[in-house]
Design a protein around this motif. Structure first.
Motif, PDB file in Angstrom:
ATOM      1  N   LEU A  94     -39.998  22.048 -23.835  1.00 44.99           N
ATOM      2  CA  LEU A  94     -39.742  20.705 -23.926  1.00 44.99           C
ATOM      3  C   LEU A  94     -40.914  19.778 -24.171  1.00 44.99           C
ATOM      4  O   LEU A  94     -40.904  18.655 -24.687  1.00 44.99           O
ATOM      5  CB  LEU A  94     -39.628  20.176 -22.215  1.00 44.99           C
ATOM      6  N   VAL A 272     -34.367  27.841 -30.902  1.00 44.90           N
ATOM      7  CA  VAL A 272     -33.720  26.740 -29.952  1.00 44.90           C
ATOM      8  C   VAL A 272     -33.475  25.436 -30.798  1.00 44.90           C
ATOM      9  O   VAL A 272     -32.291  24.868 -30.601  1.00 44.90           O
ATOM     10  CB  VAL A 272     -34.462  26.522 -28.628  1.00 44.90           C
ATOM     11  N   MET A 276     -29.872  23.844 -31.641  1.00 42.72           N
ATOM     12  CA  MET A 276     -29.570  22.410 -31.234  1.00 42.72           C
ATOM     13  C   MET A 276     -28.995  21.752 -32.393  1.00 42.72           C
ATOM     14  O   MET A 276     -27.912  20.779 -32.474  1.00 42.72           O
ATOM     15  CB  MET A 276     -30.754  21.709 -30.486  1.00 42.72           C
ATOM     16  N   ALA A 279     -25.499  22.331 -33.672  1.00 41.43           N
ATOM     17  CA  ALA A 279     -24.665  21.887 -32.721  1.00 41.43           C
ATOM     18  C   ALA A 279     -24.269  20.660 -32.865  1.00 41.43           C
ATOM     19  O   ALA A 279     -23.169  19.929 -32.541  1.00 41.43           O
ATOM     20  CB  ALA A 279     -25.135  22.502 -31.275  1.00 41.43           C
ATOM     21  N   GLN A 280     -25.409  19.861 -32.963  1.00 46.12           N
ATOM     22  CA  GLN A 280     -25.233  18.254 -32.993  1.00 46.12           C
ATOM     23  C   GLN A 280     -24.770  18.023 -34.536  1.00 46.12           C
ATOM     24  O   GLN A 280     -23.933  17.071 -34.489  1.00 46.12           O
ATOM     25  CB  GLN A 280     -26.555  17.607 -32.993  1.00 46.12           C
TER      26      GLN A 280
ATOM     27  N   ARG B  27     -31.523  16.740 -18.374  1.00 44.17           N
ATOM     28  CA  ARG B  27     -31.989  17.455 -19.740  1.00 44.17           C
ATOM     29  C   ARG B  27     -32.216  18.740 -19.751  1.00 44.17           C
ATOM     30  O   ARG B  27     -32.792  19.130 -21.088  1.00 44.17           O
ATOM     31  CB  ARG B  27     -32.624  16.485 -20.622  1.00 44.17           C
ATOM     32  N   PHE B  28     -32.286  19.362 -18.740  1.00 43.41           N
ATOM     33  CA  PHE B  28     -32.689  20.649 -18.507  1.00 43.41           C
ATOM     34  C   PHE B  28     -32.187  21.662 -17.588  1.00 43.41           C
ATOM     35  O   PHE B  28     -31.812  21.259 -16.586  1.00 43.41           O
ATOM     36  CB  PHE B  28     -34.239  21.071 -18.569  1.00 43.41           C
ATOM     37  N   PRO B  49     -27.135  20.821 -25.618  1.00 44.67           N
ATOM     38  CA  PRO B  49     -27.754  20.582 -26.850  1.00 44.67           C
ATOM     39  C   PRO B  49     -27.295  19.368 -27.534  1.00 44.67           C
ATOM     40  O   PRO B  49     -28.113  18.898 -28.282  1.00 44.67           O
ATOM     41  CB  PRO B  49     -27.109  21.957 -27.752  1.00 44.67           C
ATOM     42  N   GLY B  53     -30.592  17.910 -24.858  1.00 45.44           N
ATOM     43  CA  GLY B  53     -31.206  18.686 -23.666  1.00 45.44           C
ATOM     44  C   GLY B  53     -31.419  20.295 -24.093  1.00 45.44           C
ATOM     45  O   GLY B  53     -30.853  20.602 -25.177  1.00 45.44           O
ATOM     46  N   ILE B  54     -31.971  20.951 -23.154  1.00 45.84           N
ATOM     47  CA  ILE B  54     -32.244  22.261 -23.259  1.00 45.84           C
ATOM     48  C   ILE B  54     -31.438  23.119 -22.206  1.00 45.84           C
ATOM     49  O   ILE B  54     -31.823  22.880 -20.852  1.00 45.84           O
ATOM     50  CB  ILE B  54     -33.544  22.683 -23.619  1.00 45.84           C
ATOM     51  N   MET B  56     -31.145  27.042 -20.810  1.00 43.76           N
ATOM     52  CA  MET B  56     -31.792  28.519 -20.830  1.00 43.76           C
ATOM     53  C   MET B  56     -31.279  29.334 -19.881  1.00 43.76           C
ATOM     54  O   MET B  56     -31.110  28.921 -18.621  1.00 43.76           O
ATOM     55  CB  MET B  56     -33.292  28.335 -20.676  1.00 43.76           C
TER      56      MET B  56
END
Lengths: 284, 381
Positions: A94, A272, A276, A279-280, B27-28, B49, B53-54, B56
């Motif tokens: 993050l 990651v 992402m 995907a977007q 967002r996680f 995503p 957001g992430i 895992m």
């Protein structure tokens, strides 16, 4: 003479105080963690960081975990026993702009937290893990650890340990770390250089520091003082390149030091965020 | 998904939970596969995503909840979802979250235990684990929905409560509510209240254990915040032996929930003021109660019903109100008696009658509740 003065001036410029909230670290006299703290902060200093605002420290439970928390003048998260790496993982994901550094002992990182350690190396999670390995559970009084050498006496192996120790630096290398090295507190310069290098690299970086614990390890294992322990580290240290040519028997009782791996591989953060983005882009 | 108009969907409870989490600002998400909670993780993996957001999937539940705590200290709303066994593994870190006042949401989709039990079948056996799961003195906020619509609403409330009181909040659903598909209405954006944690001003240095809820900084904001679940003072500095600092810290973080209990407690009341027999229910079990009440009322028996949407802090006042008028209170639950003892503690001068059923995910039928309501005489409990 002029050269001498240059040295002195250079030394006085650096002080651990610059980066610390308090100098009253709670370690026993003669503890190797003082040296590790010094080596780390010296590395930070030599890399040109004026303060620790670009760092976040995560640690678990144990003496080594008290290095940053709360003594470093920085954000520090003191987590549960063994759980520093998962906490560090989400922080790095993050806040990719911050240097996330994990401090922990051998019990914390490769005892109770071993699962997280292997998986973080596998993912090439962008964190630096610094493990102070005193080969014993120091804080709780000196019980046998997964890193205790065979036949060593501890409070829970009063007749000698009957287990083989874990080779954490090698394990990290095999599991997929970007960088893995082992040094001892008897090699402060090399340790500092390794820390400098590791802070600058990406991906999962692991530095194991064999450190003396005269209080909990030394007293049962038969060392009379700190000097004896440091001498032991120096005398039994073998560089990894040398060790590769030695057989099992010759390696008995040796501490293999040096760099176990250095490789370039896309890191967790890179992977990651790449996925992402993809995907977007692909709409719904 | 979240639009400016009210919209209707046909979702399962787990779907509603994930959709609500995104709307609440989560967002996680970190989790580990476990039935019957998987759909939440799967949907979060798909949605996060795209919402920047992430997601895992961690190596175990210990890592999942750890990552959630780390995310929260980055100033991000975070959630995990699991079931009984995974919930057990998370307990130590939930205690860490309570002690460090870390907001986050833990969804426990209850299944049948103990042990591996019947992993895909419904149960309500985690009520006490949700309250007392971690060691030592703490107060848990636990919400219990009984429909898909309410799973949506209570998920958002769980985030709001966790942000407001700076504490982990547990959403305790069950396999039935998680997998049943129902019509659900997602309200307009402006009709959903979203609460965010109080952030510190640049001058603030006291972030822990205050009498009011302390502001929460994030890492990397320049506050040099020291977070520890060891006993600490308001600046986060560790004091592992001082009795007064420990007392003050732990009492304050318990009190912030205890003092606000009346605001946190949420129940559905039915005919509480004028009843001969009362029922206290929660979660999937309450669905059968509605039908049983209809049948009982046809026979001229006055019946009151308290449905607990908040399990913890236990809504004592509501249950006490119910006990004022009724001669007996029926407590149906899919375990061998958990909320029953709480009702008995509060309604001590009333006959409290449990209706328990476990195994195979079989629900307590309206007939079984009906029979217990009409059963006369005192019960031996």
């Amino acid at each position: 003479m002029q050269k001498y003065w240059k040295e002195v001036v250079k030394i006085t410029e650096f002080s651990v105080q610059k980066y610390m909230r308090s100098l009253r670290q709670p370690f026993c006299p003669g503890c190797g963690l003082f040296s590790l703290t010094h080596a780390f902060l010296k590395a930070v200093y030599e890399l040109g960081y004026e303060n620790l605002s670009k760092f976040v420290f995560c640690s678990g439970i144990g003496c080594s975990s008290w290095i940053p928390s709360p003594y470093f003048m920085a954000d520090s998260i003191h987590t549960l026993h063994g759980r520093s790496i998962p906490v560090a993982t989400s922080i790095k994901l993050l806040r990719p702009d911050l240097n996330v550094v994990v401090f922990g002992g051998d019990g914390d990182i490769v005892g109770i937290g071993l699962n997280h350690f292997i998986h973080a190396a596998r993912r090439n999670t962008d964190i630096l893990v610094i493990m102070g390995n005193n080969m014993v559970y120091g804080m709780t009084g000196g019980q046998v650890a997964p890193t205790t050498p065979l036949k060593t006496r501890t409070t829970t192996t009063p007749y000698g340990s009957f287990e083989y120790p874990l080779d954490a630096a090698k394990l990290a290398a095999v599991a997929g770390a970007s960088y893995s090295a082992r040094w001892t507190t008897a090699h402060p310069k090399e340790l500092k250089e390794a820390l400098k290098k590791a802070i600058g690299l990406d991906g999962f970086r692991f530095i194991e520091v064999i450190t003396q614990c005269p209080t909990a390890f030394g007293r049962k294992a038969g060392f009379r003082n700190v000097g004896e322990m440091l001498k032991w580290f120096k005398d039994s240290a073998v560089l990894v390149q040398q060790a590769d040519k030695m057989d099992q028997e010759e390696l008995e009782g040796k501490i293999v030091i040096g760099e176990f791996v250095e490789r370039k591989r896309a890191t967790l953060v890179e992977n990651v965020y790449a996925i992402m983005k993809e995907a977007q882009r692909n709409g719904k | 998904m979240h639009e400016d108009e009210e919209k209707t969907y046909f979702w399962s409870g787990n779907e509603a939970c994930a959709e609500a989490a995104i709307i609440a600002g989560c967002r996680f998400f970190a989790g580990y596969p476990i039935s019957p909670a998987n759909e939440i993780a799967e949907l979060m993996a798909k949605k996060l995503p795209k919402a920047n957001g992430i997601f895992m999937q961690m190596e175990d539940e210990l890592a999942s909840i750890g990552a959630v705590m780390g995310a929260s200290w980055c100033g991000v709303k975070a959630m995990t979802a699991t079931s009984g066994p995974g919930f057990s593994l998370m307990q130590e870190t939930i205690g860490w979250g309570f002690m460090t006042e870390t907001p986050c949401v833990i969804v426990d989709v209850q299944r049948l235990g103990p042990g591996t039990g019947q992993a895909t079948k419904c149960g309500q056996g985690d009520v006490m684990q949700a309250r007392w799961g971690t060691h030592s003195d703490y107060m848990a906020i636990v919400l219990s929905p009984n429909s898909v619509q309410e799973t949506f609403e209570l998920t958002i409330r769980a985030f709001n409560l966790s942000e407001k009181y700076r504490t982990p909040v547990i959403l305790l659903t069950d396999e039935t509510i998680a997998h049943v598909r129902e019509r659900i209405t997602v309200p307009k954006k402006e009709r959903i209240e979203i609460i965010d944690r109080k952030k510190p001003t640049p001058k603030d240095r006291r972030f822990f254990g205050l009498e009011d809820i302390a502001p929460m900084p994030a890492v990397g904001e320049g506050f040099n915040v020291a977070v520890t679940a060891s006993t600490h003072n308001e600046y986060g500095i560790r004091f592992t032996a001082d009795p007064l600092i420990h007392r003050r810290l732990v009492e304050n973080i318990n009190n912030k929930i205890r003092k606000n209990a009346s605001e946190i407690e949420d129940v559905e009341r039915y005919n509480v003021e004028d009843c001969q027999v009362g029922v206290v229910s929660y979660g999937c079990t309450s669905r059968g109660v509605y039908e049983a009440i209809k049948e009982v009322e046809k026979r001229g028996v006055k019946i009151g019903h308290i449905r607990l949407k908040t399990l913890w802090p236990f809504p004592e006042k509501a249950v006490r109100d119910l006990a004022k008028n009724s001669e007996k209170i029926i407590v149906p639950e899919m375990n061998l008696g958990q909320i029953f003892y709480e009702v008995k503690r509060v309604a001590c001068n009333v006959d409290v009658v449990p209706v328990n059923k476990i195994g195979g995910g079989e629900l307590i039928t309206p007939e079984e509740i009906f029979a217990k309501i009409l059963e006369g005489g005192s019960q031996d409990n």
